[in-house]
Design an enzyme around this catalytic site. Structure first.
Site, PDB file in Angstrom:
ATOM      1  N   ARG A 243      -0.632  -3.050 -18.382  1.00 46.92           N
ATOM      2  CA  ARG A 243      -1.946  -2.408 -18.528  1.00 46.92           C
ATOM      3  C   ARG A 243      -2.055  -1.274 -17.506  1.00 46.92           C
ATOM      4  NH1 ARG A 243      -6.040  -3.549 -21.495  1.00 46.92           N
ATOM      5  NH2 ARG A 243      -4.714  -5.163 -22.361  1.00 46.92           N
TER       6      ARG A 243
ATOM      7  N   THR B  33      -2.486   5.440 -22.259  1.00 47.75           N
ATOM      8  CA  THR B  33      -2.346   4.145 -21.598  1.00 47.75           C
ATOM      9  C   THR B  33      -0.904   3.704 -21.822  1.00 47.75           C
ATOM     10  OG1 THR B  33      -3.121   3.099 -23.618  1.00 47.75           O
ATOM     11  CG2 THR B  33      -4.738   3.379 -21.857  1.00 47.75           C
TER      12      THR B  33
ATOM     13  N   ASP C 268      -4.922  12.980 -25.955  1.00 46.91           N
ATOM     14  CA  ASP C 268      -4.952  11.590 -25.489  1.00 46.91           C
ATOM     15  C   ASP C 268      -4.225  10.752 -26.531  1.00 46.91           C
ATOM     16  OD1 ASP C 268      -5.523   8.960 -24.950  1.00 46.91           O
ATOM     17  OD2 ASP C 268      -7.610   9.316 -24.401  1.00 46.91           O
TER      18      ASP C 268
ATOM     19  N   LYS D 166      -0.406  -0.204 -25.050  1.00 50.92           N
ATOM     20  CA  LYS D 166      -0.693  -0.357 -26.494  1.00 50.92           C
ATOM     21  C   LYS D 166       0.626  -0.331 -27.260  1.00 50.92           C
ATOM     22  CE  LYS D 166      -5.432   1.387 -26.146  1.00 50.92           C
ATOM     23  NZ  LYS D 166      -5.644   2.212 -24.945  1.00 50.92           N
TER      24      LYS D 166
ATOM     25  N   GLU E 285      -0.577   4.848  -0.588  1.00 55.93           N
ATOM     26  CA  GLU E 285      -1.362   6.055  -0.894  1.00 55.93           C
ATOM     27  C   GLU E 285      -0.503   7.299  -0.683  1.00 55.93           C
ATOM     28  OE1 GLU E 285      -4.997   5.935   1.338  1.00 55.93           O
ATOM     29  OE2 GLU E 285      -5.729   4.228   0.177  1.00 55.93           O
TER      30      GLU E 285
ATOM     31  N   TYR F 134       0.849  -1.198   0.000  1.00 59.88           N
ATOM     32  CA  TYR F 134       0.000   0.000   0.000  1.00 59.88           C
ATOM     33  C   TYR F 134       0.875   1.235   0.000  1.00 59.88           C
ATOM     34  CZ  TYR F 134      -5.014  -0.357   0.061  1.00 59.88           C
ATOM     35  OH  TYR F 134      -6.299  -0.486  -0.335  1.00 59.88           O
TER      36      TYR F 134
HETATM   37  N1  DSN Z   1     -10.491  -0.022 -25.940  1.00 61.54           N
HETATM   38  C1  DSN Z   1      -9.337   0.633 -26.492  1.00 61.54           C
HETATM   39  C2  DSN Z   1      -9.159   0.303 -27.902  1.00 61.54           C
HETATM   40  O1  DSN Z   1      -9.289  -0.855 -28.251  1.00 61.54           O
HETATM   41  O2  DSN Z   1      -8.863   1.164 -28.718  1.00 61.54           O
HETATM   42  C3  DSN Z   1      -9.383   2.066 -26.270  1.00 61.54           C
HETATM   43  O3  DSN Z   1      -9.501   2.282 -24.902  1.00 61.54           O
END
Ligand code: DSN
Length: 441
Positions: A252, A243, A217, A246, A73, A71
């Site tokens: 993730r 994110t 984004d 990707k 925080e 933890y």
């Molecule tokens: N769900 C993602 C995608 O596949 O593009 C975006 O958050």
């Protein structure tokens, strides 16, 4: 040495001490089997969902580390828990590397997801009822950019922009007109199914004319931005969210960055505003991912992602398919399969049987619903991580064409499935896991 015989719980077979070291296959054979099947699928099918990738073993092993137990925080040096000295080191490394990678003034590595990264920005910069402008979902936008089913569409007044009907390129004139008319507090720019680069300088000047802030984004393009093969919005945006799993090929999770002037408010909104304890195992894994992304090898990888997407797009076009916006600058192509006489839903199912995992996707001005769609979104980050190049992309286009043209004919799908399997064995990934995950009797 501890005497386990004197511990009634251990002696009675309770789940304590060494009993916590039993392997998953013994503890939970049902979940073991789901992991084994998913591992086998990822190893033997072509993962071409544009938002997916194969994180490195270094990243995966950090995700599965004891950092998960802690933890923490608060932020490094200012925690609400004791014993944070090592997670502080990990989070500080993650922050410093993120700042270096994206050339930003401030980074917060705690968001659990991209949507939470965006939520942190909205809460830092907006009041409920304020106006945001985001890209329409069917034109490639994202739910968290103001869709009515998302908190973003429920808390804020949302105005949208899209792509030009003829060129299918982002319509900056429409964005500017909407901004002039509705005077938004934030212009959100970014997309999950837009194959082209974005002119962030132009978005900045549209925002400046109406006194709006800019949130870029870059979830889909983060790896490409880090490698310099996609424009970096940092000089033009007030906030940059992403994110990490990707094209960036990390664990993730989410990441949010901003100019120094917003740092304090943004941090406060991420914690304690919208999140509690940070996921320290994922933050440590983000640090690993950022280090990998800073390497020369990652730059070569990101360049190859785009080269592969272009090769795949050209090969699909040569086989008669129409590509949205007539091509790609990125890691994905959007194929208009409606023109070829089928729905995206059908195409997705047929290709999956043949071992090519992609997703159906709306195309701009789609007349089909998001559950049916007229498009297929096909991405190259994961197959590029396997080491595949242009030659394999042409081969894959050929398989996709054979399956779609035959409308998912069983014999053809079977044949393609076995050829896909052969290619996947020639470009192995995680084969160590397959060896370690035998099927249970
Ligand atoms: N769900 C993602 C995608 O596949 O593009 C975006 O958050």
């Amino acid at each position: 040495m501890a005497n386990h015989d004197s511990n009634p719980a251990a002696a009675g077979g309770a789940l304590v001490g060494a009993a916590l070291s039993r392997p998953l296959s013994q503890v939970d054979p049902e979940i073991y089997e789901t992991v084994r099947l998913e591992t086998d699928k990822q190893a033997t099918k072509l993962v071409m969902i544009a938002s997916e990738n194969y994180a490195s073993e270094a990243v995966l092993s950090t995700c599965a580390s004891v950092m998960s137990n802690k933890y923490a925080e608060g932020y490094p040096g200012k925690r609400y828990y004791g014993g944070c000295e090592f997670v502080d080191m990990a989070e500080t490394l993650a922050i410093d590397r993120a700042k270096q990678l994206f050339n930003v003034e401030h980074a917060n590595v705690q968001p659990h997801s991209g949507t939470q990264a965006n939520m942190g920005v909205y809460f830092a910069a907006l009041q409920p009822g304020d106006t945001i402008i985001g890209m329409e979902l069917p034109h490639g936008g994202h739910l968290s950019h103001g869709h009515k089913m998302s908190f973003s569409g429920q808390l804020f007044n949302v105005v949208t922009y899209g792509v030009n009907k003829d060129t299918e390129l982002l319509d900056y004139d429409e964005m500017a007109a909407q901004a002039k008319e509705h005077k938004p507090q934030i212009i959100v720019v970014g997309a999950s199914a837009y194959p082209r680069t974005i002119d962030f300088a132009r978005v900045r000047s549209i925002a400046d004319e109406v006194g709006a802030k800019v949130l870029a984004d870059i979830a889909h393009w983060a790896g490409l931005v880090a490698a310099g093969v996609y424009p970096n919005p940092a000089p033009h945006a007030d906030f940059v969210s992403t994110t990490t799993h990707k094209t960036l090929r990390g664990p993730r999770g989410g990441l949010v960055m901003c100019k120094e002037e917003y740092a304090k408010e943004l941090d406060r909104k991420v914690f304690p505003g919208i999140q509690g304890g940070p996921f320290m195992h994922l933050i440590a894994a983000k640090a690993v991912c950022f280090l990998e992304a800073l390497s020369d090898g990652f730059k070569l990888y990101a360049e190859q992602i785009v080269t592969n997407a272009k090769a795949l797009g050209n090969a699909m076009a040569e086989r008669g398919y129409r590509l949205v916006s007539d091509g790609t600058d990125t890691h994905l192509i959007l194929v208009d399969v409606g023109q070829a006489g089928m729905t995206g839903k059908e195409g997705e199912a047929w290709l999956d049987t043949a071992g090519v995992v992609i997703n159906k996707n709306t195309i701009p001005f789609d007349t089909n619903s998001p559950f049916v769609t007229s498009g297929l979104r096909i991405g190259t980050p994961a197959v590029t991580s396997r080491g595949m190049g242009e030659e394999q992309m042409v081969q894959i286009a050929d398989w996709i064409h054979r399956v779609l043209e035959s409308k998912g004919d069983e014999e053809i799908s079977k044949q393609v499935r076995s050829e896909v399997d052969e290619l996947c064995h020639a470009y192995p990934i995680y084969d160590w896991r397959l060896r370690e995950m035998p099927k249970l009797d």
